[in-house]
Motif scaffolding. Structure first.
Motif, PDB file in Angstrom:
ATOM      1  N   ALA A 112       3.898   8.162   0.750  1.00 54.13           N
ATOM      2  CA  ALA A 112       2.783   8.142   0.564  1.00 54.13           C
ATOM      3  C   ALA A 112       2.676   7.228   0.206  1.00 54.13           C
ATOM      4  O   ALA A 112       0.925   6.431   0.299  1.00 54.13           O
ATOM      5  CB  ALA A 112       2.895   9.478   0.472  1.00 54.13           C
ATOM      6  N   THR A 116      -0.780   4.212   1.192  1.00 54.60           N
ATOM      7  CA  THR A 116      -1.627   4.153   0.548  1.00 54.60           C
ATOM      8  C   THR A 116      -2.168   3.097   0.065  1.00 54.60           C
ATOM      9  O   THR A 116      -3.556   3.209   0.228  1.00 54.60           O
ATOM     10  CB  THR A 116      -2.071   5.329  -0.687  1.00 54.60           C
ATOM     11  OG1 THR A 116      -1.730   6.912   0.167  1.00 54.60           O
ATOM     12  CG2 THR A 116      -3.258   6.019  -1.530  1.00 54.60           C
ATOM     13  N   VAL A 120      -6.033   0.904   1.462  1.00 56.21           N
ATOM     14  CA  VAL A 120      -6.356   1.418   0.118  1.00 56.21           C
ATOM     15  C   VAL A 120      -7.213   0.109   0.058  1.00 56.21           C
ATOM     16  O   VAL A 120      -8.218  -1.414  -0.332  1.00 56.21           O
ATOM     17  CB  VAL A 120      -6.739   1.639  -1.110  1.00 56.21           C
ATOM     18  CG1 VAL A 120      -7.132   0.992  -2.370  1.00 56.21           C
ATOM     19  CG2 VAL A 120      -6.351   3.195  -1.645  1.00 56.21           C
TER      20      VAL A 120
END
Length: 263
Positions: A112, A116, A120
């Motif tokens: 995760a 992420t 981003v």
């Protein structure tokens, strides 16, 4: 010199470049010192893609051309920097020390934290480059960002010890000589300054913005390198990728957020 440049391009991109066989330590160090120069070429290629896309779209839109420019960087580098960013982010999110972090990085699945981080970074890249394009400074953002992040990676190979005795980190760690690193820095700064000054009519302010973006890219890249090396216990290829990705994003953001300086 040409052998080092070919080796640098073969390591940092997916271009069909014939690299020298069995390079020695000196050649590896020279190749890593060439990294920011390869970055200049990558940024120039992306700026060309953005310009062509804007022309095809009529010149009014910036979001799609920016997305295509960022995609071209990912394609030409084989997403190596993003892969390194994902593995480094996952390593920073686990407990168990450097050995456990290296085990996590070798796993095929991305956690995760890694997903992420990539989402981003890519999102920030596209939006920041689009904003810079709207201000007429997309060339500055892309060229300075791609070069600055890779200069931070070159300096990472100066004195940083490797995390293990295998992998890209062990191959390039402590290979860059001080003189080569300094020459690469001066040359990259000079070219980035020329690009920034030529990219906008307000040359003084544009030059200041370009140099600020360059310095930020190197500083942020260096900070990420330190975090990654602490997590892994030394330099790895993943840390170099994260250094490049975060350094470039930092430069894009500085150019995008300082539009008022050249307004």
């Amino acid at each position: 010199m040409l052998r080092a440049l070919r080796l640098s391009a073969s390591v940092l991109t997916r271009l069909p470049v014939h690299s020298p066989e069995a390079p020695d330590r000196a050649l590896v160090g020279a190749a890593m010192a060439w990294a920011p120069i390869v970055g200049l070429a990558i940024g120039g290629e992306a700026a060309g893609v953005l310009a062509l896309a804007r022309a095809a779209a009529g010149g009014d839109t910036t979001l799609l051309p920016a997305a295509l420019a960022v995609t071209s960087i990912i394609a030409i580098t084989g997403a190596l920097h993003l892969d390194g960013l994902a593995d480094t982010a996952d390593a920073l999110g686990v407990r168990g020390g450097p050995e456990r972090a290296r085990e996590v990085a070798k796993e095929s699945a991305t956690g995760a934290f890694g997903v992420t981080a990539v989402v981003v970074i890519v999102l920030l890249d596209v939006v920041a480059v689009a904003t810079a394009a709207g201000q007429g400074r997309s060339v500055t953002a892309l060229v300075v960002g791609c070069a600055g992040g890779r200069l931070a990676a070159a300096w990472a190979c100066w004195r940083q010890a490797p995390a293990s005795d295998v992998g890209l980190g062990a191959w390039v760690a402590r290979s860059v000589r001080t003189r080569a690193a300094v020459v690469a820095t001066v040359l990259t700064i000079a070219i980035c300054a020329l690009v920034a000054a030529a990219d906008d009519a307000h040359r003084g302010a544009a030059l200041t913005t370009g140099l600020a973006a360059f310095a930020t890219a190197v500083l942020i890249g260096t900070g990420v390198r330190r975090l990654g090396c602490r997590a892994f216990g030394g330099l790895t290829g993943d840390v170099l990728g994260a250094t490049i990705a975060c350094g470039a994003t930092a430069a894009y953001l500085v150019v995008a957020l300082t539009g008022s300086l050249v307004a």
